[in-house]
Motif scaffolding. Sequence first.
Motif, PDB file in Angstrom:
ATOM      1  N   HIS A   1      18.464  61.547 -16.422  1.00 38.44           N
ATOM      2  CA  HIS A   1      19.110  60.502 -17.215  1.00 38.44           C
ATOM      3  C   HIS A   1      19.765  59.537 -16.223  1.00 38.44           C
ATOM      4  O   HIS A   1      20.843  59.817 -15.689  1.00 38.44           O
ATOM      5  N   ASN A   2      19.139  58.412 -15.989  1.00 36.77           N
ATOM      6  CA  ASN A   2      19.587  57.489 -14.946  1.00 36.77           C
ATOM      7  C   ASN A   2      20.475  56.395 -15.514  1.00 36.77           C
ATOM      8  O   ASN A   2      20.084  55.687 -16.445  1.00 36.77           O
ATOM      9  N   ALA A   3      21.654  56.261 -14.946  1.00 36.23           N
ATOM     10  CA  ALA A   3      22.569  55.178 -15.295  1.00 36.23           C
ATOM     11  C   ALA A   3      22.841  54.270 -14.107  1.00 36.23           C
ATOM     12  O   ALA A   3      23.217  53.112 -14.290  1.00 36.23           O
ATOM     13  N   ILE A   4      22.656  54.780 -12.887  1.00 38.73           N
ATOM     14  CA  ILE A   4      22.906  53.981 -11.684  1.00 38.73           C
ATOM     15  C   ILE A   4      21.731  53.034 -11.483  1.00 38.73           C
ATOM     16  O   ILE A   4      20.587  53.495 -11.336  1.00 38.73           O
ATOM     17  N   PRO A   5      21.948  51.727 -11.477  1.00 37.20           N
ATOM     18  CA  PRO A   5      20.827  50.795 -11.286  1.00 37.20           C
ATOM     19  C   PRO A   5      20.235  50.929  -9.887  1.00 37.20           C
ATOM     20  O   PRO A   5      20.950  51.144  -8.912  1.00 37.20           O
ATOM     21  N   HIS A   6      18.918  50.799  -9.817  1.00 38.62           N
ATOM     22  CA  HIS A   6      18.217  50.924  -8.538  1.00 38.62           C
ATOM     23  C   HIS A   6      18.268  49.613  -7.753  1.00 38.62           C
ATOM     24  O   HIS A   6      18.270  48.523  -8.326  1.00 38.62           O
ATOM     25  N   SER A   7      18.298  49.756  -6.441  1.00 38.42           N
ATOM     26  CA  SER A   7      18.193  48.615  -5.511  1.00 38.42           C
ATOM     27  C   SER A   7      19.261  47.563  -5.755  1.00 38.42           C
ATOM     28  O   SER A   7      19.013  46.366  -5.672  1.00 38.42           O
ATOM     29  N   ARG A   8      20.478  48.018  -6.051  1.00 35.17           N
ATOM     30  CA  ARG A   8      21.582  47.081  -6.279  1.00 35.17           C
ATOM     31  C   ARG A   8      22.755  47.308  -5.324  1.00 35.17           C
ATOM     32  O   ARG A   8      23.779  46.662  -5.456  1.00 35.17           O
ATOM     33  N   GLY A   9      22.640  48.261  -4.403  1.00 34.31           N
ATOM     34  CA  GLY A   9      23.750  48.530  -3.504  1.00 34.31           C
ATOM     35  C   GLY A   9      24.788  49.457  -4.092  1.00 34.31           C
ATOM     36  O   GLY A   9      25.950  49.422  -3.691  1.00 34.31           O
ATOM     37  N   LEU A  10      24.381  50.320  -5.033  1.00 33.87           N
ATOM     38  CA  LEU A  10      25.301  51.278  -5.651  1.00 33.87           C
ATOM     39  C   LEU A  10      24.880  52.724  -5.398  1.00 33.87           C
ATOM     40  O   LEU A  10      25.244  53.622  -6.149  1.00 33.87           O
ATOM     41  N   GLY A  11      24.106  52.932  -4.346  1.00 36.48           N
ATOM     42  CA  GLY A  11      23.830  54.280  -3.884  1.00 36.48           C
ATOM     43  C   GLY A  11      22.922  55.104  -4.773  1.00 36.48           C
ATOM     44  O   GLY A  11      23.043  56.339  -4.806  1.00 36.48           O
ATOM     45  N   SER A  12      21.974  54.469  -5.466  1.00 36.22           N
ATOM     46  CA  SER A  12      21.098  55.231  -6.362  1.00 36.22           C
ATOM     47  C   SER A  12      20.240  56.227  -5.588  1.00 36.22           C
ATOM     48  O   SER A  12      20.042  57.366  -6.042  1.00 36.22           O
ATOM     49  N   SER A  13      19.724  55.826  -4.444  1.00 38.80           N
ATOM     50  CA  SER A  13      18.900  56.742  -3.645  1.00 38.80           C
ATOM     51  C   SER A  13      19.725  57.913  -3.128  1.00 38.80           C
ATOM     52  O   SER A  13      19.287  59.076  -3.191  1.00 38.80           O
ATOM     53  N   ALA A  14      20.914  57.636  -2.624  1.00 38.69           N
ATOM     54  CA  ALA A  14      21.773  58.711  -2.129  1.00 38.69           C
ATOM     55  C   ALA A  14      22.156  59.655  -3.257  1.00 38.69           C
ATOM     56  O   ALA A  14      22.217  60.879  -3.064  1.00 38.69           O
ATOM     57  N   ALA A  15      22.397  59.110  -4.450  1.00 41.78           N
ATOM     58  CA  ALA A  15      22.746  59.957  -5.589  1.00 41.78           C
ATOM     59  C   ALA A  15      21.603  60.898  -5.940  1.00 41.78           C
ATOM     60  O   ALA A  15      21.818  62.079  -6.254  1.00 41.78           O
ATOM     61  N   ALA A  16      20.367  60.394  -5.894  1.00 46.38           N
ATOM     62  CA  ALA A  16      19.208  61.238  -6.177  1.00 46.38           C
ATOM     63  C   ALA A  16      19.086  62.358  -5.146  1.00 46.38           C
ATOM     64  O   ALA A  16      18.839  63.523  -5.494  1.00 46.38           O
ATOM     65  N   VAL A  17      19.262  62.016  -3.885  1.00 41.43           N
ATOM     66  CA  VAL A  17      19.181  63.023  -2.825  1.00 41.43           C
ATOM     67  C   VAL A  17      20.277  64.069  -2.994  1.00 41.43           C
ATOM     68  O   VAL A  17      20.030  65.283  -2.899  1.00 41.43           O
ATOM     69  N   VAL A  18      21.493  63.609  -3.240  1.00 45.61           N
ATOM     70  CA  VAL A  18      22.617  64.536  -3.427  1.00 45.61           C
ATOM     71  C   VAL A  18      22.370  65.454  -4.621  1.00 45.61           C
ATOM     72  O   VAL A  18      22.662  66.656  -4.565  1.00 45.61           O
ATOM     73  N   ALA A  19      21.810  64.910  -5.695  1.00 46.17           N
ATOM     74  CA  ALA A  19      21.509  65.741  -6.864  1.00 46.17           C
ATOM     75  C   ALA A  19      20.545  66.866  -6.493  1.00 46.17           C
ATOM     76  O   ALA A  19      20.738  68.028  -6.886  1.00 46.17           O
ATOM     77  N   GLY A  20      19.503  66.529  -5.732  1.00 47.46           N
ATOM     78  CA  GLY A  20      18.540  67.550  -5.327  1.00 47.46           C
ATOM     79  C   GLY A  20      19.132  68.586  -4.396  1.00 47.46           C
ATOM     80  O   GLY A  20      18.908  69.793  -4.556  1.00 47.46           O
ATOM     81  N   ILE A  21      19.909  68.130  -3.406  1.00 48.61           N
ATOM     82  CA  ILE A  21      20.536  69.054  -2.456  1.00 48.61           C
ATOM     83  C   ILE A  21      21.521  69.966  -3.187  1.00 48.61           C
ATOM     84  O   ILE A  21      21.543  71.191  -2.981  1.00 48.61           O
ATOM     85  N   ALA A  22      22.339  69.391  -4.056  1.00 45.87           N
ATOM     86  CA  ALA A  22      23.332  70.181  -4.785  1.00 45.87           C
ATOM     87  C   ALA A  22      22.669  71.204  -5.692  1.00 45.87           C
ATOM     88  O   ALA A  22      23.150  72.334  -5.831  1.00 45.87           O
ATOM     89  N   ALA A  23      21.562  70.818  -6.320  1.00 47.66           N
ATOM     90  CA  ALA A  23      20.834  71.766  -7.164  1.00 47.66           C
ATOM     91  C   ALA A  23      20.305  72.931  -6.338  1.00 47.66           C
ATOM     92  O   ALA A  23      20.368  74.094  -6.754  1.00 47.66           O
ATOM     93  N   GLY A  24      19.782  72.644  -5.150  1.00 45.37           N
ATOM     94  CA  GLY A  24      19.316  73.704  -4.270  1.00 45.37           C
ATOM     95  C   GLY A  24      20.434  74.657  -3.894  1.00 45.37           C
ATOM     96  O   GLY A  24      20.248  75.877  -3.857  1.00 45.37           O
ATOM     97  N   TYR A  25      21.607  74.106  -3.621  1.00 40.85           N
ATOM     98  CA  TYR A  25      22.762  74.944  -3.305  1.00 40.85           C
ATOM     99  C   TYR A  25      23.148  75.822  -4.486  1.00 40.85           C
ATOM    100  O   TYR A  25      23.493  77.002  -4.323  1.00 40.85           O
ATOM    101  N   ALA A  26      23.092  75.251  -5.695  1.00 42.68           N
ATOM    102  CA  ALA A  26      23.432  76.033  -6.882  1.00 42.68           C
ATOM    103  C   ALA A  26      22.445  77.184  -7.074  1.00 42.68           C
ATOM    104  O   ALA A  26      22.830  78.308  -7.405  1.00 42.68           O
TER     105      ALA A  26
END
Length: 292
Positions: free
Chosen positions: A86-111
């Motif tokens: 469920h994406n709310a962060i706009p892409h390619s706008r300077g609001l860290g959408s790519s970093a958020a996606a990466v963090v979501a994946g890394i955090a899920a792996g940790y969980a």
Amino acid sequence: MRLTVRVPASTANLGPGFDSFGLALALHDVIELEVTPSGLEVEVIDAGAGEMKGVPTDGTHLIVRALRRACRVLDVDLPGVRLRCHNAIPHSRGLGSSAAAVVAGIAAGYALAGRAIDDLALQLAAEFEGHADNAAASLFGGFVVAWNSGGRFHAERLEPHAAIRPVVAIPSTRSSTREARGLLPERVPLADAAFSVSRAALGVYAMTERPELLFTATDDRLHQAYRAPAYPDTARLVRTLREHGVAAAVSGAGPTVLALTTTGILPEDVGVEGFDVTELAIDPTGVHITAR
């Protein structure tokens, strides 16, 4: 196992803190993850009606890549996975959408590994982009100062002053981080470097103790002027806001404009045509995971 991962947007640089300063913002992507016996299924649900056209739904999706990377490092067996994003962060706008996606994946792996987020999580996340400012903000929340030492990424979370109320002005146009970086020179004048170092140092104090100093602390001569031709409307709005005494800067690689206010509003006589202006609270906690 089923997980729900909630990860905040972020704004980086905050003027002179290039690749170092990050701030988590209360605009969140929510990812529902289910481990399955085999296969991969990715569904992208866009809160902005068509914003995510072209986002991959296969193994190249950033969340999938980050999740698999974390699982390999943490020795987690992942036979198959179903993702609903469920994406709310706009892409390619300077609001860290790519970093958020990466963090979501890394955090899920940790969980899935039953481990708490640690310094290795930051390292894994920052490796995807080559800098840790956005990733650290999305991981830890609040205001972060990030750096790279000998190829290892580090970050410290600091508590932002309670009076700071960020406002973002998001245009409909997009920017490319890679293209924006390509506009930066290999060298800058010594006077400009010294200017930006002093403002960045002041920025830590202003963000945590003295928000009345944010106007001076967000002034930059290191990168924003070189990128201005890529987004003239953004550069114009930053300039106009600063002429009105607002602590304004380009958010990350742009084209969103960040204003660090104590009121949550912009001056009425500043033209913001073409921008969607909204106040976003600072996210204090960073990525949050719920197991179901």
